[in-house]
Each structure stands twice: as structure tokens, then as C-alpha cells.
Scaffold this motif. Structure first.
Motif, PDB file in Angstrom:
ATOM      1  N   THR A  96       0.821  -1.214   0.000  1.00 33.67           N
ATOM      2  CA  THR A  96       0.000   0.000   0.000  1.00 33.67           C
ATOM      3  C   THR A  96       0.849   1.256   0.000  1.00 33.67           C
ATOM      4  N   LEU A  97       2.022   1.194   0.611  1.00 32.76           N
ATOM      5  CA  LEU A  97       2.938   2.332   0.614  1.00 32.76           C
ATOM      6  C   LEU A  97       3.834   2.339  -0.617  1.00 32.76           C
ATOM      7  N   SER A  99       3.178   1.485  -3.563  1.00 35.88           N
ATOM      8  CA  SER A  99       2.492   1.900  -4.789  1.00 35.88           C
ATOM      9  C   SER A  99       2.607   3.393  -5.051  1.00 35.88           C
ATOM     10  N   ARG A 100       3.067   4.164  -4.078  1.00 39.24           N
ATOM     11  CA  ARG A 100       3.192   5.617  -4.251  1.00 39.24           C
ATOM     12  C   ARG A 100       4.520   6.014  -4.898  1.00 39.24           C
ATOM     13  N   PHE A 101       5.459   5.087  -5.020  1.00 39.90           N
ATOM     14  CA  PHE A 101       6.806   5.431  -5.451  1.00 39.90           C
ATOM     15  C   PHE A 101       7.174   4.655  -6.711  1.00 39.90           C
ATOM     16  N   THR A 102       8.151   5.198  -7.425  1.00 37.42           N
ATOM     17  CA  THR A 102       8.672   4.561  -8.624  1.00 37.42           C
ATOM     18  C   THR A 102       9.739   3.526  -8.254  1.00 37.42           C
ATOM     19  N   GLU A 105      12.813   5.229  -6.683  1.00 36.05           N
ATOM     20  CA  GLU A 105      12.520   5.738  -5.344  1.00 36.05           C
ATOM     21  C   GLU A 105      12.419   4.593  -4.336  1.00 36.05           C
ATOM     22  N   LEU A 146       9.750  13.044  -0.741  1.00 35.38           N
ATOM     23  CA  LEU A 146       8.393  12.528  -0.911  1.00 35.38           C
ATOM     24  C   LEU A 146       7.977  11.668   0.276  1.00 35.38           C
ATOM     25  N   ASP A 150       4.848  12.362   2.926  1.00 40.06           N
ATOM     26  CA  ASP A 150       3.797  11.392   3.216  1.00 40.06           C
ATOM     27  C   ASP A 150       3.768  10.984   4.681  1.00 40.06           C
TER      28      ASP A 150
END
Length: 245
Positions: A96-97, A99-102, A105, A146, A150
């Protein structure tokens, strides 16, 4: 006033002369045209004084006392790409966390998480983090910023006046991420994956003696075991049957 402006040598003197000019204009001692002329003269003189000021200890043409920063360049881009992908796919944080990064990253955050898990805080410089993750310096900075935005980690800056600052300290504050890290460390094999061994007594035993730690037990003799004296198989069978009778 014009001669005083031409004879000034410091910016502090120029500030004092500017204050006197406008005080004279306010009191009526200098008209609008005279105040404007003196102000232009003062501005030109101030520019010439500033052009002659050279910072102490800084070479000409340089804006900083410290040596220019060398841009780190990977000697093997393919190896850096493979390392970046491997770190990103190793599960550095919950899905879940993550999925926010490339990919890049996630590789950076994996390096940070490993340092925090081992030492409690990540004190690596940004260049070291970028080199280990196989990314550029700017991408590593953006990934950390980033994550801070968050609410996943905190950044403690360690600035020093007049000398090079120390690397920032990174601490993970996300409970979900911390639980993921504890679970990952708990699943790691301990002791190199070897089984526990219980070696026997290394003492040399003489015939008829046993180890002190092991109770003496008389092994049952195997019936029908005869020494091989070169006789044929039927003869040995007959002798065994006779011995049993």
C-alpha cells in the motif's frame, strides 16, 4: 554632499549619506532636482564600491569557499539498473505504501530502511545512498522528500556555520513500515541455516569401556553371524542352523 559621495569608501558611509540626503530633502534644504541628482550619484558610487569587494578566502570567479561538487557517474549503467530493480522488487515496504513510489525511489527507500533496521537511524550522505541504490543524486533527494511529505520518515538537518554540514539523519516513523521491517527481519534464517549438532564424547574409549555420559548398554549379539572363512554358502547356512539348535 557630492564631494562626500565621491570620497566615500565603504557601504556604511554610503548608507549614512543616503539618510542625510533625504533628511535634507524633507527639511527643504535640498529641492527635488538636487535630491534626485545626489541619489543617482550615490547609486553609481555604491555600485563601484560593491564591484571592488572580494570575499575573503574565496578565489576569484568562485561563489563558494568549498570545492565544486563532483557529479557522481556510474561506471556501469547496466549494473546500476539491475541493482535498482532488484532493490525495488525486494519488498522494502508494504504494497500500500510502495504503490506511491517509482522503481528508483523504492530502491532509495530500501537503502534507508536497511540502515535504520541495523543502526536505528540512517546517517548516510545522499551520494552514498544514491550510489548504493543505483540512481542519481537528485532522484535520491526527491524520494526522501516525498517520503517525508507522506509522513513516513523524518529528516534531521545538521548544519554548521562556516564549515561543511554533516549528513542528515533519517528516522522511519510510519508504524506500518516499522512492522513490515520487523516481520522481514524475523523471517531471516538464523545461524546461517545450519541445524544444531550434538557431538558425542571426543574421548578415546578402550575396548570394554563406555562414555561417562552414556550409560553402558550391552548390544544384543546378532545370531547367525559367522566369520567369513572362505567356505561355500551352503556350508555357512548349515553351520548357522546347527548353532541355533
Amino acid at each position: 554632499m557630492a564631494s562626500a559621495i565621491d570620497g566615500a569608501r565603504t557601504l556604511a558611509q554610503m548608507d549614512e549619506l543616503s539618510r542625510q540626503i533625504w533628511q535634507a530633502h524633507t527639511s527643504g534644504a535640498v529641492d527635488d532636482a538636487g535630491a534626485q541628482s545626489l541619489a543617482e550619484r550615490l547609486h553609481a558610487r555604491r555600485g563601484s564600491i560593491r564591484a571592488g569587494i572580494v570575499p575573503v578566502g574565496v578565489p576569484a570567479g568562485r561563489v563558494s569557499l568549498f570545492p565544486p561538487r563532483r557529479r557522481p557517474v556510474s561506471s556501469d549503467r547496466i549494473a546500476s539498473r539491475d541493482r535498482r530493480r532488484l532493490l525495488a522488487c525486494s519488498g522494502p515496504m508494504p504494497p500500500t505504501l510502495a504503490s506511491r513510489f517509482t522503481t528508483g525511489e523504492l530502491a532509495v527507500l530500501r537503502i534507508v530502511a536497511d540502515e535504520v533496521a541495523e543502526k536505528g537511524v540512517c546517517g548516510l550522505c545522499i551520494d552514498a545512498i544514491a550510489a548504493r541504490a543505483g540512481v542519481c543524486r537528485r532522484l535520491a533527494q526527491n524520494a526522501i522528500r516525498l517520503a517525508e511529505g507522506d509522513g513516513l520518515l523524518t529528516i534531521q538537518e545538521r548544519r554548521h556555520q562556516g564549515r561543511r554540514s554533516d549528513p542528515n539523519l533519517l528516522r522511519i516513523i510510519s508504524r506500518e513500515w516499522q512492522a513490515w521491517m520487523r516481520r522481514a527481519r524475523g523471517n531471516q534464517p538464523k545461524g546461517g541455516g545450519c541445524k544444531s549438532l550434538h557431538p558425542t564424547d571426543k574421548g578415546v574409549l578402550t575396548p570394554g569401556t563406555t562414555s561417562p555420559a552414556v550409560p553402558s548398554k550391552k548390544l544384543p549379539e546378532r545370531q547367525g553371524r559367522l566369520e567369513d572363512n572362505g567356505s561355500s554358502q551352503p556350508a555357512r547356512v548349515a553351520e548357522a542352523a546347527k548353532a541355533m539348535r
